[in-house]
Scaffold this active site. Structure first.
Site, PDB file in Angstrom:
ATOM      1  N   HIS A  54       0.801  -1.219   0.000  1.00  0.00           N
ATOM      2  CA  HIS A  54       0.000   0.000   0.000  1.00  0.00           C
ATOM      3  C   HIS A  54       0.837   1.274   0.000  1.00  0.00           C
ATOM      4  O   HIS A  54       0.386   2.311   0.492  1.00  0.00           O
ATOM      5  CB  HIS A  54      -0.995   0.014   1.152  1.00  0.00           C
TER       6      HIS A  54
ATOM      7  N   HIS B 234      -0.670   2.429   7.132  1.00  0.00           N
ATOM      8  CA  HIS B 234      -0.762   2.932   5.764  1.00  0.00           C
ATOM      9  C   HIS B 234       0.615   3.305   5.197  1.00  0.00           C
ATOM     10  O   HIS B 234       1.502   3.758   5.933  1.00  0.00           O
ATOM     11  CB  HIS B 234      -1.673   4.162   5.715  1.00  0.00           C
TER      12      HIS B 234
ATOM     13  N   SER C 235      -2.842   5.118  10.197  1.00  0.00           N
ATOM     14  CA  SER C 235      -2.000   6.153   9.602  1.00  0.00           C
ATOM     15  C   SER C 235      -0.624   6.092  10.241  1.00  0.00           C
ATOM     16  O   SER C 235      -0.500   5.859  11.442  1.00  0.00           O
ATOM     17  CB  SER C 235      -2.604   7.538   9.817  1.00  0.00           C
TER      18      SER C 235
ATOM     19  N   GLU D 242      -9.171  -2.967   1.852  1.00  0.00           N
ATOM     20  CA  GLU D 242      -8.595  -2.393   3.064  1.00  0.00           C
ATOM     21  C   GLU D 242      -9.618  -2.493   4.190  1.00  0.00           C
ATOM     22  O   GLU D 242     -10.551  -1.695   4.266  1.00  0.00           O
ATOM     23  CB  GLU D 242      -8.212  -0.939   2.821  1.00  0.00           C
TER      24      GLU D 242
ATOM     25  N   TYR E  18     -12.494  -0.208   0.447  1.00  0.00           N
ATOM     26  CA  TYR E  18     -12.513  -0.385   1.896  1.00  0.00           C
ATOM     27  C   TYR E  18     -13.630  -1.323   2.371  1.00  0.00           C
ATOM     28  O   TYR E  18     -14.614  -1.555   1.674  1.00  0.00           O
ATOM     29  CB  TYR E  18     -12.664   0.970   2.588  1.00  0.00           C
TER      30      TYR E  18
END
Length: 784
Positions: free
Chosen positions: A145, A254, A361, A546, A589
Site C-alpha cells: 500500500h 498505511h 495512519s 482495506e 474499503y
C-alpha cells in the site's frame, strides 16, 4: 541478541558492511549472538520445503501518475528507493514417497495494491511454466500500500483515471517482477523450518478515523486496549543447512509517510523497513552464519570488505564508459548488492506485509490545521470547514523522507527483535481454499436471522474528501451522510443511481454509481477473490480490500472460532490468524456496520453497502469450515478479463535531445574540482539526461556512488536503492525533449573516508525509435 540502536538517515548497504561483526563472530556451537543453531531446524523439524525470492518491480520512473492519492499532479520523477516483489513458497515434504505435497505461494509487492489483471496474467504465466502446480487457489499476491509507486496497472476504470488509462509498461514491470521472484523461490526450495512470533509495536500507527471507531459498540471496544492493532506477526524462514533465509511479517499501517506531493518512487515506510532489515541481516560477507551487531565504530570492517571485493567488483564494472556503440552497458546489470553473493545461495529476504490497514495512519503526530496549527475538527477532519487544510503529521514533520525512515525503522527494529527471539515452530499440514464471490448482490444471513443483500459498488460523498493522510478538494468533507445537490447532479451526470441502489447503500449518499457504470468497460469490480492459506498453525486470510481495524478483528475472530469448532481438534487456541490486505484484487474499503453509519472516508469507500463486512465474514467462515473439514469448495463466478479492452492514453516518449554542444551524460552542475566533504554533507550533481521510460533499468541503477579502492579500482558503494542516494529527474517544460537528472548523495555517518565519484546511467530515444545508453561521471572528490 543483536543490539540495535537508532539508525542514521544515511543507512545503506555499505553501512551494513561497517556494522557487521562488530561485537564479534561466534561459532554455531556456542550459544552467544545470532546463530542458526538457536532455533531447531533439524531434519526432524524440517517437514517443509521453503524457498524465497525477490525481484525489481520499480517500473517507469517518469511521467506515470502514482497510485494511491489520486493526485493528477503526482507523476513519477525519480527514485527514492526501488520497489520489489518478495516471495515465499512453502511445500510439504511427503515423507512416504519422498515427494512434494501441498504448497502455497505468498508474494508481497511494494505496490499500492494487488490487481485482478496482474493476478490473472501471473497465474497464466505460471500455468504455462509449471502446469497445475501453481494456480489462483494457492498463490496470493499482496500489496504493501505504498502511495509512491507507478499506477495504471489495474483493470477497472475508476482506478486508472489519473494515470490517463492503463499503463502497460507499469503493468509489465510488476508482472515480470512477480514471475521472476516466484521462479527464484521455486528454484530455491530446500528443506527448512518456519517459526512464528508476535509482539506489539506501539509507536508506528494511529487511527485516522477515531470518530468512526467510537461508533462501534462500547463492550466490543473494551476488549481492546488500542483503536488500532499494534501486534506484528512474523514468520522466520530457516534453511536446515544454511540457517536463516528471511522473514515475512504483517503489521497494519498505511503507506502514506510520503505525502501526496512526493514524486520519487518509494516503497514508503514498509519499503524502507525491508531495505533496512535485508541489509542488516544479509549474509553475503559472512562466511560463517553467526554474528552479533552493534552500531559502533567499525570502519576497518568496511576497508576489509572493499579490499576483498575490489578485484571482483572492478572486473564486473570494466568498460564502464564504453557506451559509444549505443549498447546497454554490462555494468547496469550488476547493482551494488549483487556484487557480494554468498556461496550459500540466495540473499536474505525481508518482507513487510500489509494487514487490516483501513483506518490506520503512520502520521503519528496526528492531524493538524495548516492555517492555525491546532487539531482538526474531530468528526469531519476539517479546518474552518475545509478538508484541504487538515493534514496528518509524521514523526519527522515537515520532512517526508525523515518520517518515512523513522516509521520504517521502527517496524524494522520490532521485526528484528521478533526474528531473533522466534522459537515457536510451525507444524502441521499445508492447505488452501479459494473462491470468487459476486458482491454486487450477495445474500447475507445476519446473526439475528434477518436476510439482507450487498449492493452494486458505489462511492459516497466523503470518498471525495480524502483522508488526513491525503485530503481531497472542493467542499467535500468526511462524515457527510447527506451530500449536496450540486455534486449529486455532477455524479448523476455520469450515471444516476437507481432508487434500489440508493436504498441499498443507505446511509451512504451515492456520489458515483461505479458498480453500474460499464462503459467503456466496468468502473469497479463486482466479482472478487477470497482465499485462505494455511501452514501448520499459521493461517493467512487474503482479502481484496482495506479492512478497518475493527472489521479485521471481527473477521479474524470469526475465522479462528470456525477453525477450532470445525477442525475436530486439529486447531487450538494457538492458531495464528493474520489478514493480508489488498491481496489478489482491489475493491477499496471494508468497515463495520457501525463505522459505515458515520460515513467518513472509509465508510464512503466501502463499495457494496452496509453489510459488506457481514458478507465477507459469512463467506470466509465457509472457506474456513471447508479447510478444517478437508472439504472442497465451489470456485464461483470468474472475474472479467479486461486486459484487451484497456484504454492507454499516456503519450509515448517521442524523442530525447540535448542542447547544441552538449551530449547525454554531460555534467551541468558538478562538484568543484579537488573539493572535499565531510560526513553529513550533501553532494549534488546534475546531468543532461533522457526519459527513464526508455529503459527501466530493472535490477540495475540510474545512479551510483563509487569509492576509489586499492590499485586504482573504482568500487561501487551506493546505488539508487540506498536511502542516502536519490535519483531526481525533470524536464525544463512539459513537452521539452530535454531533461535533467540530479543525483543527491547525503554522505552517511558511517562512510569510509577516501576518494569518491558519482555516476549517472541512462538511455536516450532517437527520433526513429532506437535507444542509446549513456553514462555521465562527476569530478572526483574527497570525503573525510
Amino acid at each position: 541478541m543483536a543490539r540495535i540502536q537508532r539508525l542514521s538517515r544515511g543507512f545503506s548497504f555499505s553501512a551494513f558492511f561497517i556494522v557487521i561483526y562488530t561485537v564479534g563472530m561466534t561459532l554455531a556451537t556456542t550459544d552467544a549472538g545470532f546463530s542458526p543453531g538457536e532455533t531447531d531446524a533439524s531434519a526432524e523439524s524440517s517437514r517443509y520445503l521453503i524457498g524465497l525470492g525477490s525481484y525489481d518491480i520499480t517500473g517507469p520512473a517518469a511521467d506515470v501518475n502514482m497510485m494511491g492519492y489520486a493526485n493528477p499532479l503526482q507523476n513519477a520523477a525519480g527514485i527514492h528507493i526501488r520497489l520489489r516483489a518478495r516471495t515465499f513458497i512453502v511445500a510439504e515434504k511427503n515423507i512416504a514417497n519422498s515427494g512434494v505435497g501441498n504448497r502455497v505461494v505468498f508474494v508481497n509487492l511494494d505496490a499500492c495494491m494487488a490487481s485482478q489483471a496482474v493476478t490473472n496474467k501471473v497465474i497464466e504465466r505460471l500455468r504455462n511454466r509449471y502446469g497445475d502446480m501453481y494456480s489462483e487457489k494457492n498463490v496470493a499476491i499482496s500489496g504493501t500500500h505504498t502511495h509512491s509507486g507507478p499506477g495504471g496497472y489495474l483493470q477497472y476504470v475508476l482506478y486508472i483515471i489519473t494515470s490517463m488509462g492503463f499503463v502497460r509498461q507499469s503493468f509489465n514491470a510488476i508482472v515480470d517482477g512477480i514471475e521472476n521472484s516466484i521462479i527464484q523461490a521455486h528454484n530455491n526450495l530446500r528443506p527448512g523450518s518456519l517459526f512464528v512470533n508476535q509482539g506489539d509495536l506501539f509507536d508506528a500507527n494511529i487511527n485516522r478515523s477515531p470518530s468512526a471507531y467510537l461508533n462501534n459498540p462500547s463492550e466490543e471496544r473494551a476488549r481492546y486496549p488500542h483503536n488500532v492493532d499494534k501486534e506484528m506477526t512474523l514468520l522466520k524462514f530457516v534453511d536446515s543447512e544454511w540457517g536463516p533465509l528471511g522473514a515475512f511479517n504483517w503489521f497494519a499501517v498505511h503507506g502514506t509517510s510520503m505525502s501526496r506531493d512526493n514524486k520519487l518512487i518509494s516503497g514508503d515506510n514498509k519499503g524502507v523497513a525491508a531495505r533496512l532489515m535485508e541489509d542488516f541481516y544479509d549474509q553475503q560477507l559472512v562466511e560463517q552464519g553467526d554474528w552479533m551487531v552493534d552500531w559502533s565504530d567499525t570502519t576497518d570492517i568496511l576497508s576489509s570488505a572493499i579490499a576483498k571485493s575490489a578485484k571482483k567488483a572492478s572486473a564486473r564494472f570494466l568498460g564502464l564508459g564504453s557506451t559509444g556503440d549505443g549498447e546497454r552497458p554490462e555494468i547496469i546489470h550488476n547493482r551494488v548488492r549483487n556484487l557480494f553473493r554468498s556461496a550459500k545461495g540466495s540473499r536474505f529476504v525481508a518482507a513487510f506485509c500489509q494487514s487490516n490497514v483501513g483506518d490506520t495512519s503512520p502520521n503519528v503526530q496526528g492531524a493538524v490545521c495548516l492555517d492555525t496549527g491546532i487539531a482538526c475538527d474531530f468528526n469531519h477532519s476539517t479546518c474552518n470547514g475545509k478538508s484541504e487544510l487538515c493534514i496528518g503529521r509524521g514523526p519527522g514533520y515537515p520532512d517526508d523522507f525523515v518520517s518515512t525512515t523513522i516509521i520504517g525503522e521502527r517496524q524494522f527494529k520490532k521485526a528484528a527483535q521478533l526474528f531473533d527471539s522466534a522459537t515457536e515452530l510451525l507444524k502441521g499440514p499445508i492447505g488452501y481454499r479459494h473462491k470468487h464471490i459476486d458482491f454486487s448482490n450477495l445474500e447475507v444471513a445476519l446473526s439475528n436471522g434477518a436476510k439482507v443483500h450487498t449492493c452494486p459498488a458505489a462511492v459516497g460523498f466523503s470518498f471525495a474528501a480524502g483522508t488526513t493522510d491525503g485530503p481531497g478538494a472542493f467542499d467535500f468533507k468526511q462524515g457527510d451522510p447527506q451530500g449536496n445537490t450540486f455534486w449529486r447532479i455532477v455524479g448523476g451526470a455520469l450515471k444516476p443511481p437507481s432508487k434500489a441502489q440508493i436504498n441499498c447503500q443507505k446511509p451512504k449518499p451515492v456520489l458515483i454509481d461505479t458498480g453500474e457504470m460499464l462503459h467503456p468497460y466496468p468502473w469497479a469490480p463486482s466479482i472478487l477473490p477470497i482465499q485462505i492459506l494455511r501452514v501448520g498453525q499459521m493461517v493467512i486470510l487474503s482479502v481484496p480490500a482495506e479492512f478497518t481495524t475493527m472489521a479485521g478483528r471481527r473477521l479474524r475472530d470469526a475465522v479462528k472460532t470456525t477453525l477450532i469448532e470445525e477442525g475436530g481438534g486439529e486447531f487450538g487456541e494457538d492458531v495464528k490468524v493474520v489478514i493480508a490486505g489488498l491481496t489478489n484484487a482491489y475493491s477499496q474499503y471494508v468497515t463495520t456496520y457501525e463505522e459505515y453509519e458515520v460515513q467518513r472516508y472509509e465508510g464512503a469507500s466501502t463499495l457494496y453497502g452496509p453489510h459488506t463486512l457481514s458478507g465477507y465474514i459469512q463467506e470466509f467462515k465457509k472457506l474456513a469450515a471447508a479447510l478444517a473439514r478437508g472439504e472442497s469448495v465451489e470456485e464461483g463466478p470468474s472475474p472479467p478479463q479486461l486486459l484487451d479492452k484497456q484504454l492507454e492514453l499516456l503519450p509515448p516518449v517521442v524523442v530525447d535531445s540535448t542542447p547544441t554542444g552538449s551530449s547525454f551524460g554531460d555534467v551541468i552542475e558538478d562538484v568543484p574540482a579537488n573539493s572535499s566533504f565531510t560526513r553529513g554533507n550533501i553532494v549534488t550533481v546534475k546531468f543532461w539526461s533522457a526519459c527513464p521510460r526508455n529503459d527501466l533499468f530493472s535490477e540495475s541503477t540510474f545512479a551510483l556512488v563509487e569509492y576509489l579502492g586499492k590499485g586504482g579500482n573504482w568500487v561501487p558503494t551506493y546505488d539508487d536503492d540506498d536511502l542516502c542516494l536519490r535519483f531526481m529527474w525533470d524536464r525544463p517544460s512539459l513537452k521539452s525533449p530535454h531533461s535533467h537528472a540530479t543525483l543527491r548523495w547525503e554522505i552517511p555517518d558511517t562512510v569510509q573516508p577516501g576518494l569518491y565519484r558519482i555516476r549517472h546511467f541512462g538511455a536516450a530515444k532517437h527520433l526513429f525509435g532506437s535507444v542509446q545508453h549513456f553514462v555521465g561521471t562527476s569530478n572526483t572528490f574527497r570525503v573525510y
